[in-house]
Design an enzyme around this catalytic site. Structure first.
Site, mmCIF file in Angstrom:
data_model
loop_
_atom_site.group_PDB
_atom_site.id
_atom_site.type_symbol
_atom_site.label_atom_id
_atom_site.label_comp_id
_atom_site.label_asym_id
_atom_site.label_seq_id
_atom_site.Cartn_x
_atom_site.Cartn_y
_atom_site.Cartn_z
ATOM 1 N N ASP A 58 2.872 2.074 -5.017
ATOM 2 C CA ASP A 58 2.861 2.148 -6.493
ATOM 3 C C ASP A 58 3.435 3.459 -7.006
ATOM 4 O O ASP A 58 4.193 3.481 -7.967
ATOM 5 C CB ASP A 58 1.475 1.836 -7.084
ATOM 6 C CG ASP A 58 0.357 2.794 -6.724
ATOM 7 O OD1 ASP A 58 0.535 3.661 -5.833
ATOM 8 O OD2 ASP A 58 -0.735 2.681 -7.343
ATOM 9 N N GLU A 79 0.837 -1.208 0.000
ATOM 10 C CA GLU A 79 0.000 0.000 0.000
ATOM 11 C C GLU A 79 0.864 1.247 0.000
ATOM 12 O O GLU A 79 1.824 1.336 0.768
ATOM 13 C CB GLU A 79 -0.911 -0.034 1.232
ATOM 14 C CG GLU A 79 -2.294 0.442 0.967
ATOM 15 C CD GLU A 79 -3.055 -0.438 -0.023
ATOM 16 O OE1 GLU A 79 -3.088 -0.086 -1.221
ATOM 17 O OE2 GLU A 79 -3.611 -1.456 0.402
ATOM 18 N N GLU A 110 -7.225 9.612 -15.255
ATOM 19 C CA GLU A 110 -7.506 9.950 -13.849
ATOM 20 C C GLU A 110 -6.564 11.056 -13.357
ATOM 21 O O GLU A 110 -6.986 11.987 -12.681
ATOM 22 C CB GLU A 110 -7.389 8.700 -12.979
ATOM 23 C CG GLU A 110 -7.697 9.000 -11.528
ATOM 24 C CD GLU A 110 -8.552 7.972 -10.837
ATOM 25 O OE1 GLU A 110 -9.017 7.019 -11.481
ATOM 26 O OE2 GLU A 110 -8.766 8.137 -9.623
ATOM 27 N N ASP A 133 -4.401 0.411 -9.589
ATOM 28 C CA ASP A 133 -5.820 0.088 -9.739
ATOM 29 C C ASP A 133 -6.163 -0.243 -11.190
ATOM 30 O O ASP A 133 -6.778 -1.271 -11.486
ATOM 31 C CB ASP A 133 -6.686 1.258 -9.255
ATOM 32 C CG ASP A 133 -6.371 1.646 -7.822
ATOM 33 O OD1 ASP A 133 -5.719 0.851 -7.122
ATOM 34 O OD2 ASP A 133 -6.770 2.753 -7.408
ATOM 35 N N SER A 139 -26.246 5.765 -16.470
ATOM 36 C CA SER A 139 -25.904 4.930 -15.327
ATOM 37 C C SER A 139 -27.183 4.454 -14.647
ATOM 38 O O SER A 139 -27.967 5.272 -14.152
ATOM 39 C CB SER A 139 -25.047 5.727 -14.331
ATOM 40 O OG SER A 139 -25.081 5.089 -13.065
ATOM 41 N N GLY A 156 -16.469 4.495 -3.296
ATOM 42 C CA GLY A 156 -15.704 5.186 -2.268
ATOM 43 C C GLY A 156 -15.192 4.242 -1.197
ATOM 44 O O GLY A 156 -14.692 4.677 -0.173
ATOM 45 N N LEU A 166 -12.395 -0.067 -3.320
ATOM 46 C CA LEU A 166 -12.363 -1.241 -4.190
ATOM 47 C C LEU A 166 -12.288 -0.834 -5.663
ATOM 48 O O LEU A 166 -12.569 -1.620 -6.559
ATOM 49 C CB LEU A 166 -13.575 -2.140 -3.929
ATOM 50 C CG LEU A 166 -13.680 -2.695 -2.504
ATOM 51 C CD1 LEU A 166 -14.914 -3.579 -2.350
ATOM 52 C CD2 LEU A 166 -12.436 -3.484 -2.098
ATOM 53 N N SER A 167 -11.920 0.419 -5.894
ATOM 54 C CA SER A 167 -11.608 0.906 -7.243
ATOM 55 C C SER A 167 -12.775 0.893 -8.214
ATOM 56 O O SER A 167 -12.635 0.503 -9.377
ATOM 57 C CB SER A 167 -10.450 0.118 -7.859
ATOM 58 O OG SER A 167 -9.265 0.469 -7.235
HETATM 59 C C1 GLA Z 1 -5.316 4.415 -4.255
HETATM 60 C C2 GLA Z 1 -4.589 4.765 -5.546
HETATM 61 C C3 GLA Z 1 -3.551 3.699 -5.898
HETATM 62 C C4 GLA Z 1 -2.624 3.440 -4.700
HETATM 63 C C5 GLA Z 1 -3.440 3.211 -3.421
HETATM 64 C C6 GLA Z 1 -2.571 3.122 -2.206
HETATM 65 O O1 GLA Z 1 -6.055 3.251 -4.435
HETATM 66 O O2 GLA Z 1 -5.515 4.868 -6.608
HETATM 67 O O3 GLA Z 1 -2.822 4.085 -7.031
HETATM 68 O O4 GLA Z 1 -1.714 4.484 -4.547
HETATM 69 O O5 GLA Z 1 -4.385 4.253 -3.213
HETATM 70 O O6 GLA Z 1 -1.793 1.973 -2.237
#
Ligand code: GLA
Length: 414
Positions: free
Chosen positions: A48, A45, A180, A192, A79, A142, A145-146
């Site tokens: 990246d 975490e 992004e 992500d 949506s 939010g 989980l991307s």
């Molecule tokens: C978010 C960002 C990722 C990464 C994480 C932390 O999810 O989108 O690119 O930096 O935080 O690990």
């Protein structure tokens, strides 16, 4: 649960109702459906954007997108979750001057991600025309989980399919990250988008965020499962604190470079060299940099332990990662810490940690297959008592990355 035939049917019905086939407007009566998953990060975490290592996986929570080309240059996207439609001309999207440098672009909600991908593809020289699309998803928003990367990569794969673009998954991930960073104005790393684009069923993905070399690490379902527990906490300060952490890492690199002239990023600093220099950094920077440097080592150790089916060792690394994110990187919160402690108290849980950027969102636990029910029960009983909040618990399966799942013409859709 993954999107089943019911959700696909619901999406296609809504798409047909909203954007009926019109021979004057649509060059062909073909509908393409793309599935794009969320992701959870097992370990690694805030590494990246420091050119480091991550070990995430795509999950069986996803966005489904249905789309059809138009003759003109208009994009319309509906949506189902939001009950909201967005329309814009493909050549009318320009990166807002305010974006970049960590400043968010103008507000606009979910459709900014769609516009951003169209913008990034056109910037890269791809011929993107108009299209109609509808989408529906089951990734909590939010929650870390991307859902936004799933939307970006899903839109890119849909456009690739509709317009026959030569775009491989790695290039797709990079373009979506650019969307992004530069269009939406969020300075995320590559993890992500990469995971959403390249996930593989039954596997996590060990990614070198500098070289983008990757390989898949099996997560055998007969032995281990993943439980993702959403704290329900969403903190507005997450994005400003995220940018602060990024800046602190850069400051740390600049100071360390005085002694280690060859380093380009924290990825290049070995733990033993760091320990010799730690006292030369201001205390807060030393803690932030220390997290990243040791977290990189933990990721590699975790991938090696999974390769040997040593889940106990992997779990210990996850607990260590959480402690470091809490005490050194300072991106946890009380609810995340409580959730990790609840998981730790359940026999058969190998490890648990916050996942994603932090300040709320989810905890991921690596669990012996026969202990999943006990963990879910413990979270549901204990978390409300300790926090006064209701958790949402997801038992998840590592899934494939974004791909076209369905193509059909009007007759077959009926
Ligand atoms: C978010 C960002 C990722 C990464 C994480 C932390 O999810 O989108 O690119 O930096 O935080 O690990």
């Amino acid at each position: 649960m993954t999107a089943g035939p019911g959700q696909l049917r619901e999406l296609l019905d809504a798409f047909q109702a909203r954007f009926p086939f019109d021979p004057a407007m649509h060059p062909a009566d073909e509908t393409v459906v793309v599935r794009s998953p969320g992701r959870v990060n097992l370990i690694g975490e805030h590494t990246d954007y420091n050119d480091g290592f991550v070990l995430p996986l795509a999950i069986d929570r996803e966005i489904l997108l249905a789309g059809r080309r138009r003759q003109d240059e208009t994009v319309r996207v509906f949506s189902l979750n939001m009950g909201d439609e967005s329309a814009f001309p493909v050549n009318g999207v320009a990166a807002p001057a305010a974006a970049g440098e960590g400043k968010p672009g103008p507000p606009g909600g979910w459709s900014r991600y769609v516009e951003g991908v169209v913008w990034a593809l056109r910037e890269a020289g791809f011929a993107v025309g108009g299209f109609d699309a509808a989408l529906v998803g089951n990734i909590p928003q939010g929650g870390g989980l991307s859902s936004s990367a799933a939307l970006e990569v899903g839109v890119a794969v849909l456009i690739k399919e509709l317009f026959g673009l030569e775009l491989d998954p790695v290039a797709t991930a990079r373009l979506c990250q650019r969307a992004e960073n530069e269009y939406v104005g969020v300075q995320c790393g590559i993890m992500d988008q990469f995971t959403v684009a390249l996930g593989r069923q039954g596997h996590a993905l060990l990614l070198d965020c500098r070289t983008l070399e990757y390989h898949y690490v099996p997560l055998p379902a007969q032995h281990v499962r993943l439980v993702v527990a959403d704290t329900g906490v969403r903190r507005a300060l997450a994005s400003s604190e995220y940018n602060t952490r990024r800046r602190q890492c850069e400051e740390g690199v600049a100071l360390l470079r005085r002694h280690l002239p060859d380093i380009r990023a924290l990825r290049d600093v070995a733990p033993h060299s760091f320990e010799q220099l730690r006292d030369r950094l201001p205390e807060v920077l030393a803690r932030r940099c220390g997290h990243v440097i040791y977290e990189n080592a933990r990721v590699l150790a975790a991938a090696a332990s999974l390769a040997n089916d040593n889940f106990t060792a992997c779990g210990q690394l996850m607990y260590a990662s959480h402690k470091s994110l809490r005490d050194e990187y300072a991106v946890s919160c009380r609810e995340l810490d409580e959730m990790v402690e609840i998981a730790r108290s359940v026999p058969g849980v190998y490890g648990a940690r916050m996942t994603g950027a932090g300040f709320g969102g989810c905890v991921v636990s690596l669990v012996r297959a026969d202990a999943v029910d006990a963990l879910v029960a413990a979270i549901e009983a204990e978390y409300p008592k300790r926090t006064g909040k209701t958790p949402a618990v997801h038992v998840i399966t590592p899934s494939a990355g974004a791909a076209t799942v369905f193509k059909a013409s009007g007759d077959a859709l009926a």
